[in-house]
Structures are given as structure tokens and as C-alpha cells.
Write an enzyme that holds these catalytic residues in place. Structure first.
Site, short mmCIF file in Angstrom:
data_model
loop_
_atom_site.label_atom_id
_atom_site.label_comp_id
_atom_site.label_asym_id
_atom_site.label_seq_id
_atom_site.Cartn_x
_atom_site.Cartn_y
_atom_site.Cartn_z
N ASP A 183 0.83 -1.19 0.00
CA ASP A 183 0.00 0.00 0.00
C ASP A 183 0.87 1.25 0.00
OD1 ASP A 183 -2.69 1.28 0.40
OD2 ASP A 183 -1.74 1.94 2.25
N GLU B 272 1.77 -0.37 -5.08
CA GLU B 272 0.86 0.73 -5.38
C GLU B 272 1.76 1.95 -5.51
OE1 GLU B 272 -3.34 2.57 -3.78
OE2 GLU B 272 -1.75 2.21 -2.29
#
Length: 585
Positions: free
Chosen positions: A214, A270
Site C-alpha cells: 500500500d 501501489e
């Protein structure tokens, strides 16, 4: 107590489990929330919302054609961080407390036995997924923790060594590249070793197959130690490195990439953060890192809804985004292609709402993305004319066709296979409710879309040419317009088609008509063979995908014989088709 730290526990019978190690080009990824997958009453499982409950539904994912689950955060996290509001809970889990513990709330026993049962139940989930040929990737959050900013709670690292584990300004303020109050000091020598040790634990002890990171761009930022020796371990030419500066060769990414254990698992970034760093196509990769391709999402959304100026970009997306990855020495499978994910609109909402409706989040509709590149197909909301609903069904199928015929790795979000809606809320991080739950009753109600998705994933696996090791060349791929060999890359083009040689199918023809007008397409001539329709999103189910066991399949194809005999095929507005070359008998 915010969370429990499991102690060493009894041995677990892995029953000979070994890593599946699928080539990444062969993956079909399903982003899934563990609790939300079976929490709804219609799941009819014994332990809803748990690892054990999810095990009983793994066969469904196998039938769907999924061979890789990307689990949203399952580390122990603070679900009560929004304690000022009794109606809000941290549902998504992006607020880690203990990086070495599975979430105890996701177990059938909860906190009994000090939460240690969570370890074996997580292992059971992984083992049973592997038995069904499904890999398990964890979504991990090393960009921030649950301790908030300088005024936040003291739960773990802040009480151990605040200056080591967080990026701090000289007067003690927290840098906030995560948008969540603090930023993990990832490239500090102590912190990066902690992260590597954690990842190794989940691979070696818990048998996971990889990780999605993330806000991974934070892991490329310089630490708050102010000098290159502490960042790199040795002096470098130039000035001191300012805290948060993007590094060309981040030590943490280097360590992970070259680790003998971690270098062999799936690593997905990401490639952006909340501080404005956007690295899609440019994330430091060592040829092992893949990326969530946010540019694929944005271009595909715009072309499919009929926006001018995206025909060329759409073609690049179909080829695996070589404009992003080829120059850096990477391959199509370094692109994780997606249209929707957990944050943002669901696929059903993408074709139903032009605007977000986030008032239930308690932030006066200020949260969530404002530019969703969505189109409601003519009317806002779920209650619409029949013609609008039909168009929405076509558009959902068009998006799914695009995902499955694109080079790279397709990923879709839990529930999109039946058109799950969140009522236009594009930021449902705080709702432990039906909004975020997989609706097994709706899956049955909208089984026509679910059938189409199953058949498309199967078709992709049956086509060698749709999961290539390298970018396609003119030797096997040819672009077309309304006439063969004459693609239209003009600004107002809303038609893209290609034919692809395939070792298993012989040759396939794929076309997307995103105009508001229908079209009659001239097909490429192939001596001694004829084109046979397989997919047509302009047709109602079950004729949107013609399977061999469809009772009136031959009659359906015969209805188009006057077109096919002339090497033509009619396309509805906002539709996509796939035809396969067959011997002319």
C-alpha cells in the site's frame, strides 16, 4: 489493549503444502476483503467473516477462474480508531498495530486462547487455497501505522523509539506522506530490517505467495536521518538527503528485491502516495516488482465510456502498456491491470453514478475521489429506465472483456462479477455493513453477469496469445478499424480492433465500439476459414457468450450467416465482440 501478540504456538500440519509459483503472466487476481467475503447472512457459512468461513467459499473462486487472491490487510489493526463516532469502524484495515499477527477478529475463536488460534486459522486458509490452485497475496501497510500524528496514541513504535520508526521534522512534527498522520521511516537501517524480517515471516511461516504494498512510493523516500551514510550505508557525492526525497535506488526496495526468499515471491507496488509522488511505470523495480497500473484504469474508463482522444492510449493498454514498461526492461506482466478496486467506485457504481455519495462517512461528502471518470449511462442512480439498465450491463461486460483480453495481469474486485453496489459511496473504509459485504443472494439474482465473467476468465486461459511473456509485435498482432488493416487513431475515434494469432485458437478478432452509433465491421479475410462469434456484449444473456453446450448455439450463429458470409459483423453501440477463426465447412 489495542492488540495481542501471539506467542509461539503448537505445530501446524501443512499436509505437504508447497508454493504454487505460477508465472505471473498466468495470474487472474481477485482483490478480496476477508471479513466482507462471508459476513453477510446469505453466505450461509458456519463462521461468517472469518478465515474458516472463507475456506468454505474457495471453490466458488476456483469456478470463477481466479488463481490468486489479494487479501486486503489481515495484520492486527485498530478497528476502533474512529472511536469518536459509534457508527464508524475501520473496516478496510489500513491501520496496522502488529505486523506479525493475523487479525484476531477474523478467526472463529476471536480473542480466546490469547488470539493464538488466528495463526492456525490463517494457515488453514492458505493451505486450502493452495489445494485449489489459488495463490494468496497479502496487502501490507508499511507506509504508516495506527499511532497517528504527534498527538496520536502510543501503541508500539512511538513508545519504543519514535525518532527511528517515523519520519520527523526537526521539532518533532510528523511528516504525513501517507495522509494518515504519520509516515513510517522505511529506509532507516533498523526499520528496513524490521520490514524484511516481517515479510520473510509471512512467506516462510505462513506460506503466503507475495505482497501488495500500500502506498509503496513511501518506501522509496529518504529517511529522516539527514545524511547519506545512514540512508545508503556509505557516503555518496552531493549534498545531504532531505527527509522524504525520492531515492533512485532505495535501500529497502534493494534489500527486498535481492533477498533470497523475498526475491522469488510476487511483489506488487501501489506506485504512488498521498504526498504527490506518482511512480507508475517508474517505480524502482530490479525487474521483480509489478505495479498497480493506475494509468490503465484511467484510460480504459475514459475510452469505454466514449471519451474522445483515447483510442491510441487504449491500444497501448491492450498491449500491456509498453509505453510505461518496455523501456525499463520490464514485461507486460509487470502491469497489474484493473478498472476498479476497493477504493473508488465498484464496477456496478462506475456505470450507475456520475457523482459520489459519501455522506454516510460523516465527512460531509468531502472524502473520496472527486474525479472518478464514471458515466451513469444516461440517468443517475439505481432506479432508471430499462434501456439505461441494459446499457449498464453492456458496459460492465465491456470492461470485463477489456481486462481479460489485455496483456498483463488482470485484477478485479470482490463482487464486481455480479455488479455489487455501494450506493455511489466511493470510500467505504468505515462501514462494517452490507455495503462492504459480498452479497451471495445478489450473486444468484444477477447470475448472468457472473456467468459471463466465469466464461471470460476461462477464455483467457484457453488463449495462449492473451498472456504473453513479452509485448506483442506485428508478427502476431494486427490493428484494424471498421475495415481490416486500417486502424483509426484520430482524436475522435471510438473504435479499436485487433486480430491476434494464437497457438491454441488459431486466431482471434477483438473489437470495441464505444460510439453511440452502431457499426458494421469488415473482418480480415482468411482463405479457407471463416470467423465465428464467441462474445458479443450487445446480446442478452446467455447469447452474450456462445458456449458449445448452448442448445440453440448453431441457430444463433446461423442468424448472422448473411453477415459472416460477406466477412462482416454488426456491432451495437457501446459493445465489444470476440470472434474466433474456424475452418470453412
Amino acid at each position: 489493549m489495542a492488540g495481542m501478540i501471539p506467542l509461539p504456538y503448537s505445530t501446524f500440519d501443512w499436509e505437504g503444502d508447497l508454493p504454487l509459483r505460477y508465472p505471473q503472466k498466468d495470474l487472474v487476481i481477485y482483490e478480496m476483503h476477508l471479513r466482507g467475503f462471508t459476513k453477510h447472512d446469505s453466505s450461509n457459512v458456519e463462521h461468517p467473516g472469518t478465515f474458516i468461513g472463507a475456506v468454505s467459499k474457495l471453490d466458488y473462486l476456483k469456478e470463477l477462474g481466479v488463481n490468486c487472491i489479494e487479501l486486503m490487510p489481515c495484520h492486527e489493526f485498530n478497528e476502533l480508531e474512529y472511536s469518536t463516532s459509534s457508527s464508524k469502524m475501520n473496516f478496510w484495515g489500513y491501520s496496522t498495530i502488529n505486523f506479525f499477527s493475523p487479525m484476531t477478529r477474523y478467526t472463529s475463536g476471536g480473542i480466546k486462547n490469547c488470539g493464538r488460534d488466528a495463526i492456525n486459522e490463517f494457515k488453514t486458509f492458505v493451505r486450502e487455497a493452495h489445494k485449489r490452485g489459488i495463490e494468496v497475496i497479502l496487502d501490507v501497510v508499511f507506509n504508516h501505522t495506527a499511532e497517528g500524528n504527534e498527538n496520536g496514541p502510543i501503541l508500539s513504535f512511538r513508545g519504543v523509539d519514535n525518532t527511528t520508526y517515523y519520519m520527523l521534522a526537526p521539532k518533532g512534527e510528523f511528516y504525513n506522506y501517507s495522509g494518515c498522520g504519520n509516515t513510517f521511516n522505511c529506509n532507516h537501517p533498523v526499520v528496513r530490517q524490521f520490514i524484511v524480517d516481517c515479510l520473510r515471516y509471512w512467506v516462510m511461516e505462513m506460506h503466503v505467495d507475495g505482497f501488495r504494498f500500500d502506498l509503496a512510493s513511501i518506501m522509496t523516500r529518504g529517511s529522516s536521518l539527514w545524511d547519506p551514510v545512514n540512508v545508503y550505508g556509505a557516503p555518496i557525492e552531493g549534498d545531504m538527503i532531505t527527509t522524504g526525497t525520492p531515492l533512485v535506488t532505495p535501500p529497502l526496495i534493494d534489500m527486498i528485491s535481492n533477498d533470497p526468499i523475498l526475491g522469488g515471491v510476487k511483489l506488487i507496488a501501489e506506485a504512488w502516495d498521498a504526498g504527490g509522488l506518482y511512480q507508475v511505470g517508474q517505480f524502482p523495480h530490479w525487474n521483480v516488482w509489478s505495479e498497480w497500473n493506475g494509468k490503465y484504469r484511467d484510460i480504459v474508463r475514459q475510452f469505454i465510456k466514449g471519451t474522445d482522444g483515447f483510442a491510441g492510449g487504449f491500444a497501448e493498454c491492450l498491449c500491456g502498456s509498453p509505453h510505461l514498461y518496455q523501456a525499463g526492461g520490464r514485461k507486460p506482466w509487470h502491469s497489474i491491470n484493473f478498472v476498479c478496486a476497493h477504493d473508488g467506485f465498484t464496477l456496478g457504481d462506475l456505470v450507475t453514478y456520475n457523482n459520489k455519495y459519501n455522506l454516510p462517512n460523516g465527512e460531509n461528502n468531502r472524502d473520496g475521489e472527486n474525479h472518478n471518470l464514471s458515466w451513469n449511462c444516461g440517468e443517475e442512480g439505481e432506479f432508471a429506465r430499462l434501456s439505461v439498465k441494459r446499457l449498464r450491463k453492456r458496459q460492465m461486460r465491456n470492461f470485463f472483456v477489456c481486462l481479460m483480453v489485455s496483456q498483463g495481469v488482470p485484477m478485479f474486485y470482490m463482487g464486481d462479477e455480479y455488479g455489487h453496489t455501494k450506493g455511489g459511496n466511493n470510500n467505504t473504509y468505515c462501514h462494517d455493513s452490507y455495503v462492504n459485504y459480498f452479497r451471495w443472494d445478489k450473486k444468484e439474482q444477477y447470475s448472468d453477469l457472473q456467468r459471463f465473467c466465469c466464461l471470460m476468465t476461462k477464455f483467457r486461459k484457453e488463449c495462449e496469445g492473451l498472456g504473453l511473456e513479452d509485448f506483442p509485435t506485428a508478427e502476431r498482432l494486427q490493428w484494424h478499424g471498421h475495415q481490416p488493416g486500417k486502424p483509426d487513431w484520430s482524436e475522435n475515434s471510438r473504435f479499436v480492433a485487433f486480430s491476434m494469432k494464437d497457438e491454441r485458437q488459431g486466431e482471434i478478432y477483438v473489437a470495441f465500439n464505444t460510439s453511440h452509433l452502431p457499426a458494421v465491421v469488415e473482418l480480415p479475410e482468411r482463405a479457407g476459414r471463416r470467423w465465428e462469434p464467441v462474445v458479443d456484449t450487445g446480446k442478452p444473456a446467455p447469447y452474450d457468450f456462445l458456449t458449445d453446450d448452448l442448445p440453440d448455439r448453431a441457430l444463433t450463429i446461423h442468424q448472422f450467416s448473411h453477415f459472416l458470409n460477406s466477412n462482416l459483423y454488426p456491432m451495437l453501440s457501446y459493445s465489444s465482440v470476440i470472434l474466433v477463426l474456424r475452418p470453412d465447412v
